[in-house]
Design a protein around this motif. Structure first.
Motif, PDB file in Angstrom:
ATOM      1  N   LEU A   1       0.388  -1.725  -0.138  1.00  0.00           N
ATOM      2  CA  LEU A   1      -0.411   0.135   0.139  1.00  0.00           C
ATOM      3  C   LEU A   1       0.850   1.045  -0.059  1.00  0.00           C
TER       4      LEU A   1
ATOM      5  N   ALA B   1       0.738   3.968  -3.134  1.00  0.00           N
ATOM      6  CA  ALA B   1       0.331   5.648  -2.408  1.00  0.00           C
ATOM      7  C   ALA B   1       1.519   6.530  -2.908  1.00  0.00           C
TER       8      ALA B   1
ATOM      9  N   ALA C   1       0.845   9.926  -5.793  1.00  0.00           N
ATOM     10  CA  ALA C   1       1.681  10.754  -4.924  1.00  0.00           C
ATOM     11  C   ALA C   1       2.211  11.765  -5.905  1.00  0.00           C
TER      12      ALA C   1
ATOM     13  N   GLY D   1       8.158   5.213  -1.864  1.00  0.00           N
ATOM     14  CA  GLY D   1       7.160   5.042  -0.368  1.00  0.00           C
ATOM     15  C   GLY D   1       7.713   3.391  -0.247  1.00  0.00           C
TER      16      GLY D   1
ATOM     17  N   ILE E   1      -1.102   4.141   3.920  1.00  0.00           N
ATOM     18  CA  ILE E   1      -1.269   4.843   2.538  1.00  0.00           C
ATOM     19  C   ILE E   1      -0.061   6.392   2.536  1.00  0.00           C
TER      20      ILE E   1
ATOM     21  N   LEU F   1       1.990   8.259   0.715  1.00  0.00           N
ATOM     22  CA  LEU F   1       1.424   9.213   0.082  1.00  0.00           C
ATOM     23  C   LEU F   1       2.859  10.594  -0.094  1.00  0.00           C
TER      24      LEU F   1
END
Length: 416
Positions: free
Chosen positions: A251, A255, A259, A283, A300, A304
C-alpha cells in the motif's frame, strides 16, 4: 511441533533471502535503464562486484562486527578473532539447535543478513554512475560495506546503544537505505556533475536514460523483492504479522507512486514515468522502518508523503547542482529519513518521545556515515583519483574501462 515450526519459518526465510538477492537484478535494470547506453557494461560490472565482494566481506568481517559476541562466522577484532576463514562455529547439527533461534538456522540467518549488506553500495552505484573510476568505486565499496554498514547495524540490530534507547528500524529505512544514501550524497558532491548536466546558466538539463522499459522492469522487480526485504524481517513465517507487513509494504508503494505521479504532473505539466517509478520506490523505502507497526491508513499516508518528498527531493538535488542520474539520494536518503521519523508519528509506537529517539538515531547515523564516507572518498580522490577523464566520460566507460559494447550491433552515434 518445534521441528515443524522451525522448518516452516526456515523455508520462508530462505525464500525471502532469494527475493532480496533478486532485488540486485532490479537495481541493475533500473540503473542501466536510467543512464546512457555507453556506460551499461560499467554499471553491470559494478553491480556484480557489489554482490560478490559484499558476501565475502560479510562472511569474514561484517557478520561478527554487526553482532559482536554472539556469532563466530569469522572474527574481526581481538575479542572476536576466533576463526577468520573457518565458518566452523556451529556444526550442521549445531546450526539446527533451537537454542540458537527458535525460527530458523544459523546459516539461514547469516545468508539473509548478508543479502542486506551489499545494498548500501548498490545505492551509491546508481548515484555516481557514468563518471566514477571503477577501481576507486571498488575500493570504496570494500571499505564501506566491510566496516561502516555492519558497525551502524550493530548499534540497533546487534543490540547496541541505539537499541537500548528504543530506536526502531524494522527492516532498514535508515540502517540500510540511509546508510547508502548518505554515502551517495558525499560521493556525488566530491565527484561533480556529469558533463552537460548543468548549462552555463546553471539550470539542470535532462540526460535521458537509454531504456525506460528496462528501468520500469527494474522497479517492478524491486517491488517484488521487497516482499522478502520486509516480509523476511519478521524473522518468522508468522501468518498474521507477515501478511500485515506485506500489505503495508504494498500500500505504501502504491500510494508513493500515485502521489509522485500527481505531484510531478501538477508541477511540470507532463506525465513523467520516471517520477512515477521513483515514487513507488520512495514509498517502499518510507514504509520499511515501521512496516510491522502500521495500520492500513498509516501505510497509505506514509507512502503519499514519500511520493511528494520524491518530487521535491529531486528538485532540491538539482537546485544544489548535484547530479544523481537515478534519483538515489531522494529515494534512499530522504525517504529513508522520512520513514524512520514516521515511526514516531504513525502506528503503534507513535509518541513525541519515540519521534525524538528516531530523530537522534537518524542524526547520529547520518553524522557517522558522512564522516566515514568523506574520509574514504576524499582519500581515494587525492591518491588514485575518483573521476574518469573527460575523454573517457564523453566516449563512454564501456569502451575505455571494459573494451566492449553492451549492444555491439549499434553504431557509436547511437550510443551517445
Amino acid at each position: 511441533m518445534e521441528t515443524t515450526v522451525s522448518t516452516v519459518d526456515n523455508v520462508w526465510m530462505m525464500i525471502c533471502t532469494g527475493l532480496v538477492f533478486f532485488m540486485h537484478l532490479g537495481f541493475a535494470f533500473l540503473e542501466i535503464g536510467l543512464t546512457r547506453q555507453k556506460n551499461t557494461i560499467n554499471i553491470l560490472f559494478k553491480n556484480i562486484f557489489i554482490i560478490t565482494i559484499g558476501l565475502i566481506l560479510y562472511a569474514l568481517v561484517g557478520f561478527n562486527l554487526m553482532y559482536p559476541g554472539s556469532f563466530s562466522l569469522g572474527g574481526v577484532l581481538p575479542d572476536y578473532f576466533v576463526d577468520l576463514f573457518g565458518l566452523s562455529a556451529p556444526t550442521v547439527e549445531g546450526a539446527l539447535d533451537l537454542s540458537y533461534n527458535a525460527g530458523y538456522t544459523y546459516w539461514t540467518d547469516f545468508l539473509f543478513q548478508g543479502m542486506f549488506a551489499a545494498t548500501a553500495a548498490t545505492i551509491v552505484s546508481g548515484a555516481v554512475a557514468e563518471r566514477i573510476k571503477l577501481p576507486s568505486f571498488m575500493l570504496f565499496t570494500i571499505l564501506y560495506v566491510g566496516l561502516v554498514y555492519p558497525i551502524v547495524g550493530s548499534w540497533k540490530w546487534g543490540t547496541g546503544f541505539l537499541d537500548g534507547w528504543g530506536f526502531y528500524d524494522f527492516a532498514g529505512s535508515t540502517l540500510v537505505h540511509s546508510v547508502g544514501g548518505w554515502a551517495a550524497l558525499v560521493a556525488v558532491a566530491l565527484l561533480g556533475a556529469r558533463i552537460g548536466k548543468f548549462g552555463k546558466d546553471g539550470k539542470p538539463k535532462a540526460i535521458p536514460g537509454h531504456n525506460i522499459p528496462l528501468a520500469t522492469a527494474g522497479v517492478l522487480i524491486l517491488w517484488l523483492g521487497w516482499f522478502g526485504f520486509n516480509g523476511g524481517s519478521v524473522l518468522s513465517a508468522d501468518p498474521g504479522l507477515t501478511s500485515l507487513v506485506l500489505v503495508t509494504t504494498c500500500l505504501a508503494a502504491a500510494a508513493g507512486g500515485l502521489a509522485s505521479f500527481f505531484m510531478s504532473t501538477i508541477l511540470y505539466k507532463n506525465y513523467d514515468l520516471t517520477m512515477f517509478l521513483n515514487g513507488i520506490l520512495g514509498g517502499l523505502v518510507g514504509i520499511t522502518a515501521g512496516a510491522d507497526k502500521m495500520g492500513i491508513t498509516d501505510a497509505i499516508l506514509i507512502g503519499l508523503i514519500a511520493g511528494v518528498i520524491i518530487v521535491l527531493g529531486v528538485a532540491l538535488i538539482d537546485k544544489l547542482k548535484l547530479d544523481d542520474p537515478v534519483g538515489a539520494i531522494a529515494v534512499h536518503l530522504i525517504c529513508g529519513i522520512w520513514g524512520t521519523l514516521a515511526v514516531g508519528i504513525f502506528g503503534e509506537l507513535a509518541s513525541l518521545n519515540q519521534f525524538l529517539v528516531q530523530l537522534a538515531g537518524v542524526g547520529i547515523i547520518g553524522a557517522f556515515c558522512v564522516v566515514t564516507a568523506f574520509l574514504f572518498l576524499f582519500t581515494i580522490k587525492k591518491t588514485i583519483g575518483l573521476r574518469v577523464s573527460k575523454e573517457e566520460e564523453v566516449e563512454g566507460l564501456d569502451i575505455h574501462e571494459h573494451g566492449m559494447d553492451a549492444y555491439p550491433d549499434f553504431t557509436l552515434d547511437q550510443m551517445s
